[in-house]
Design an enzyme around this catalytic site. Structure first.
Site, short mmCIF file in Angstrom:
data_model
loop_
_atom_site.label_atom_id
_atom_site.label_comp_id
_atom_site.label_asym_id
_atom_site.label_seq_id
_atom_site.Cartn_x
_atom_site.Cartn_y
_atom_site.Cartn_z
N GLN A 138 -4.73 -1.85 9.77
CA GLN A 138 -4.60 -3.19 9.20
C GLN A 138 -5.16 -4.23 10.19
O GLN A 138 -4.77 -4.27 11.35
CB GLN A 138 -3.11 -3.47 8.90
CG GLN A 138 -2.86 -4.74 8.14
CD GLN A 138 -3.43 -4.75 6.73
OE1 GLN A 138 -3.31 -3.77 5.99
NE2 GLN A 138 -4.08 -5.84 6.35
N ASP A 194 -11.29 2.63 4.04
CA ASP A 194 -11.54 1.18 3.96
C ASP A 194 -13.04 0.89 3.84
O ASP A 194 -13.43 -0.21 3.47
CB ASP A 194 -11.02 0.51 5.25
CG ASP A 194 -9.83 -0.38 4.98
OD1 ASP A 194 -9.60 -0.73 3.81
OD2 ASP A 194 -9.13 -0.75 5.95
N LYS A 239 0.85 -1.20 0.00
CA LYS A 239 0.00 0.00 0.00
C LYS A 239 0.88 1.24 0.00
O LYS A 239 0.64 2.19 -0.75
CB LYS A 239 -0.95 -0.02 1.22
CG LYS A 239 -2.06 -1.04 1.06
CD LYS A 239 -2.78 -1.35 2.36
CE LYS A 239 -3.75 -2.52 2.16
NZ LYS A 239 -4.32 -3.04 3.41
#
Ligand code: NAP
Length: 288
Positions: A97, A120, A53
């Site tokens: 994460q 997200d 990422k």
């Protein structure tokens, strides 16, 4: 005849190039989209995702800050970090994460992220807005799948879409997005009796299970579009999907490979969400 390949690598590349152009435009107005990635612990798969990422952000001219903590981090400490990132004007997207260590409540953390920076798309406000078809950051993997279908001219309207898997990050949202595009949607999961009976009716089959090569030709209808979300290791340790790619070739009309299908789309959509967040921020500043 062999199924047509749905090339997620190529489509994601195209999306990333569009993002890069928009990032350059924003830069002319003094804005650099910023993504903060928070990683707790040393999970090697998570570390790989996070590094990818960061690399992609940088390649597209975006800022990416990695905040890495030991797995002894407390919930309070993590919530304090999120607070700080929520009020940092240089950060437009916050990604924590998953999974998180046991002592940290995942839901508390997700809901602590400002919905305006929830790139997200996991915050209940984002999920709710998505459900009712309002403006929201869409979760990256399902959004990426919808982009793939659109790119290949596969219109879900009137089709029977069968989704195997009901996780909050893939199964549930992809079913909702397909429904919004007028598909008739069936969800299957581990308690579904006679799974093949449902999958054999699917015009579009989404496999989001997490079991290596579980879906073979016996599960699918001739001409079906097969989207493989799974990321597993086969008996030789090689990356593979939930679908037996070779076995479905003669039966499916379209199929995504693993790697090179849904995976690269997920990251491209994260970049797009972060850019959009920065663009929205700028529009608000101009209005004020
Ligand atoms: P998850 O939370 O573990 O959910 C798996 C789902 O599959 C559950 O709903 C489970 O049913 C269902 N399932 C398990 N065994 C089954 C069976 N035998 N028959 C029917 N359904 C079954 O996983 P996830 O996070 O959704 O991820 C799914 C896969 O996608 C994983 O391989 C993951 O690594 C991959 N993934 C890939 C990307 C990407 O970017 N490519 C992104 C996210 C995830 P129950 O609900 O009844 O337990």
């Amino acid at each position: 005849m062999a199924a047509k390949l749905i090339d997620g690598k190529a489509v994601s590349q195209k999306i990333k190039m569009q993002v890069k152009t928009r990032v350059e435009k924003l830069a002319q107005q003094g804005i650099v989209p910023g993504l903060a990635v928070v990683l707790v612990g040393e999970d090697s798969a998570s570390l790989t995702y996070v590094k990818n990422k960061k690399k992609t952000c940088e390649a597209l001219g975006m800022r990416s800050d990695l905040h890495q903590f030991p797995d002894t981090l407390t919930e309070q400490e993590l919530l304090a970090k999120i607070d700080e990132l929520n009020s940092d004007p240089g950060i437009h997207g916050i990604l924590v994460q998953l999974p998180l260590p046991q002592q940290i409540d995942e839901f508390k953390v997700i809901t602590a992220i400002s919905p305006e920076k929830d790139v997200d798309g996991f915050h209940p406000i984002s999920v709710g807005n998505m459900m009712i078809g309002k403006d929201a950051f869409l979760p990256c993997t399902p959004h990426g799948i919808m982009e793939l279908l659109a790119h290949y001219g596969i219109d879900p309207a009137g089709k029977h879409a069968v989704v195997i898997g009901r996780s909050n990050i893939v199964g549930k949202p992809i079913g909702q997005l397909l429904l919004q595009k007028d598909a008739t949607v069936t969800y299957c999961h581990s308690k579904t009796k006679d799974l093949a009976n449902f999958t054999a009716q699917a015009d579009i089959l989404i496999a989001a299970i997490g079991r290596a090569k579980f879906i073979d030709r016996t599960f699918i209808k001739p001409g079906a579009v097969i989207i493989d979300v799974g990321m597993n290791r086969d008996e030789n340790g090689k990356l593979c999907g939930d679908v037996d790619f070779e076995d479905v070739q003669e039966t499916a009309s379209f199929v995504t490979p693993v790697p090179g299908g849904v995976g690269p789309m997920t990251i491209a959509m994260l970049m797009e969400n972060t850019l959009e967040s920065a663009e929205k921020g700028l529009a608000k500043t101009k209005q004020a």
